[in-house]
Scaffold this motif. Structure first.
Motif, PDB file in Angstrom:
ATOM      1  N   ARG A 122       0.725  -1.240   0.118  1.00  0.00           N
ATOM      2  CA  ARG A 122      -0.098  -0.043   0.142  1.00  0.00           C
ATOM      3  C   ARG A 122       0.854   1.272   0.005  1.00  0.00           C
ATOM      4  N   HIS A 123       1.766   1.273   0.804  1.00  0.00           N
ATOM      5  CA  HIS A 123       2.614   2.528   0.832  1.00  0.00           C
ATOM      6  C   HIS A 123       3.500   2.657  -0.344  1.00  0.00           C
ATOM      7  N   THR A 154      -1.717  -8.506   4.941  1.00  0.00           N
ATOM      8  CA  THR A 154      -3.000  -8.615   4.953  1.00  0.00           C
ATOM      9  C   THR A 154      -3.559  -9.094   3.449  1.00  0.00           C
ATOM     10  N   ASP A 155      -2.528  -8.932   2.343  1.00  0.00           N
ATOM     11  CA  ASP A 155      -3.171  -9.198   1.028  1.00  0.00           C
ATOM     12  C   ASP A 155      -2.951 -10.827   0.652  1.00  0.00           C
ATOM     13  N   ILE A 156      -2.204 -11.704   1.571  1.00  0.00           N
ATOM     14  CA  ILE A 156      -1.986 -12.874   1.389  1.00  0.00           C
ATOM     15  C   ILE A 156      -3.234 -13.766   0.935  1.00  0.00           C
ATOM     16  N   VAL A 157      -4.210 -13.617   1.800  1.00  0.00           N
ATOM     17  CA  VAL A 157      -5.334 -14.426   1.426  1.00  0.00           C
ATOM     18  C   VAL A 157      -6.270 -14.079   0.291  1.00  0.00           C
ATOM     19  N   PRO A 158      -6.303 -12.703   0.343  1.00  0.00           N
ATOM     20  CA  PRO A 158      -7.093 -12.282  -0.924  1.00  0.00           C
ATOM     21  C   PRO A 158      -6.715 -12.539  -2.261  1.00  0.00           C
ATOM     22  N   LEU A 159      -5.304 -12.563  -2.166  1.00  0.00           N
ATOM     23  CA  LEU A 159      -4.590 -12.718  -3.475  1.00  0.00           C
ATOM     24  C   LEU A 159      -4.341 -14.225  -3.627  1.00  0.00           C
TER      25      LEU A 159
END
Length: 284
Positions: A122-123, A154-159
């Protein structure tokens, strides 16, 4: 030249084996030769190839994979210049977009590049344009390259579903930047371990300084679990010069974590020598 205080740092206690590789490091600038991207999210201190070589001499690092950082955008010249300086010892990972044609990819390949990197952090601007992402993946299929994925935990599961479907090998940076305070049983890390067990997935057990505080004890069980889950597809690196990190880091401390990640000489040989040699073609 700013050497980032390298010669004032201690030397590591752990002795890296012959043929070892820092599989994640950067060169920045110098900006008056290789300007930073106008759209960059941060402006680093210059850290040219000479500074990287000084660090590696101090640590007894023999090989390196220079990863293009977002501050240089798709202008890969600083990275390519460093590889050309030591072509037998350096390889690279580029940042590209879908303006790169086959000739451009041929030139990158001839210059020592073996993969492309996409930031989802994100950053650094968040998720890339997935149409561009997919077109680049299609273009590099068949080259023997891989894609490096820089994710937030936090992106591992969604991706995960997207990652599972990738048609080429992929490398996940910095242990997925998981939140170590949530423990190794957290869904994000369990999803990362599930990915790590797949033949197409490689994971870098670097970035301890990003997911924990000195002396980086909190990172050890995560790195250890990844090495156990994927002994033949884990990589290690320093992340020099640690862009966007608030606290200074002595890379000797990161080297001295290695025997806590890989407990035997056989494991250390795989992590530091055999695995990066196989993925990046060192010695071939």
């Amino acid at each position: 030249m700013n050497d980032h205080g390298i010669n004032q740092r201690r030397k590591p206690t752990f002795v890296l084996p012959a043929g070892n590789c820092d599989a994640h490091c950067h060169v920045f600038g110098p900006g008056d030769v290789f300007p930073y991207a106008p759209s960059r999210r941060y402006t680093p201190q210059d850290a040219p190839k000479e500074a990287l070589a000084t660090l590696h001499d101090r640590l007894n690092v023999e090989r390196a994979v220079i990863v293009q950082a977002s501050c240089h955008g798709t202008d890969n010249r600083a990275m390519l210049d460093a590889i050309a300086w030591r072509p037998d010892r350096y390889r690279g990972v580029a940042i590209v977009d879908d303006t790169f044609d086959d000739r451009a990819f041929d030139e990158l390949d001839e210059g020592g590049v073996r993969g492309v990197r996409f930031n989802f952090v994100r950053h650094l601007g968040g998720s890339p344009d997935m149409d561009v992402f997919n077109r680049v993946i299609d273009r590099i299929k068949g080259r023997g390259w891989h894609v490096v994925l820089h994710l937030d935990g936090t992106d591992i599961v969604p991706l995960a579903d997207m990652i599972w479907r990738l048609p080429i090998p992929y490398v996940i940076d910095h242990m997925g930047r998981v939140d170590t305070q949530l423990g190794t049983e957290q869904p994000a890390f369990q999803a990362l371990l599930e990915l790590a067990r797949r033949d197409e997935c490689w994971v870098k057990v670097c970035g301890s300084e990003r997911i924990s505080s000195f002396p980086f004890d909190a990172a050890v069980p995560f790195a250890r679990a990844l090495v156990e889950a994927s002994p033949e597809r884990t990589l290690w690196g320093t992340d020099f010069p640690h862009p966007n990190l608030k606290e200074p880091v002595d890379e000797a401390d990161l080297v001295d974590l290695v025997p806590r990640f890989s407990l035997t000489q056989e494991e250390q040989q795989r992590l530091l020598v055999d695995n990066p040699a196989r993925l990046y073609g060192f010695g071939t």
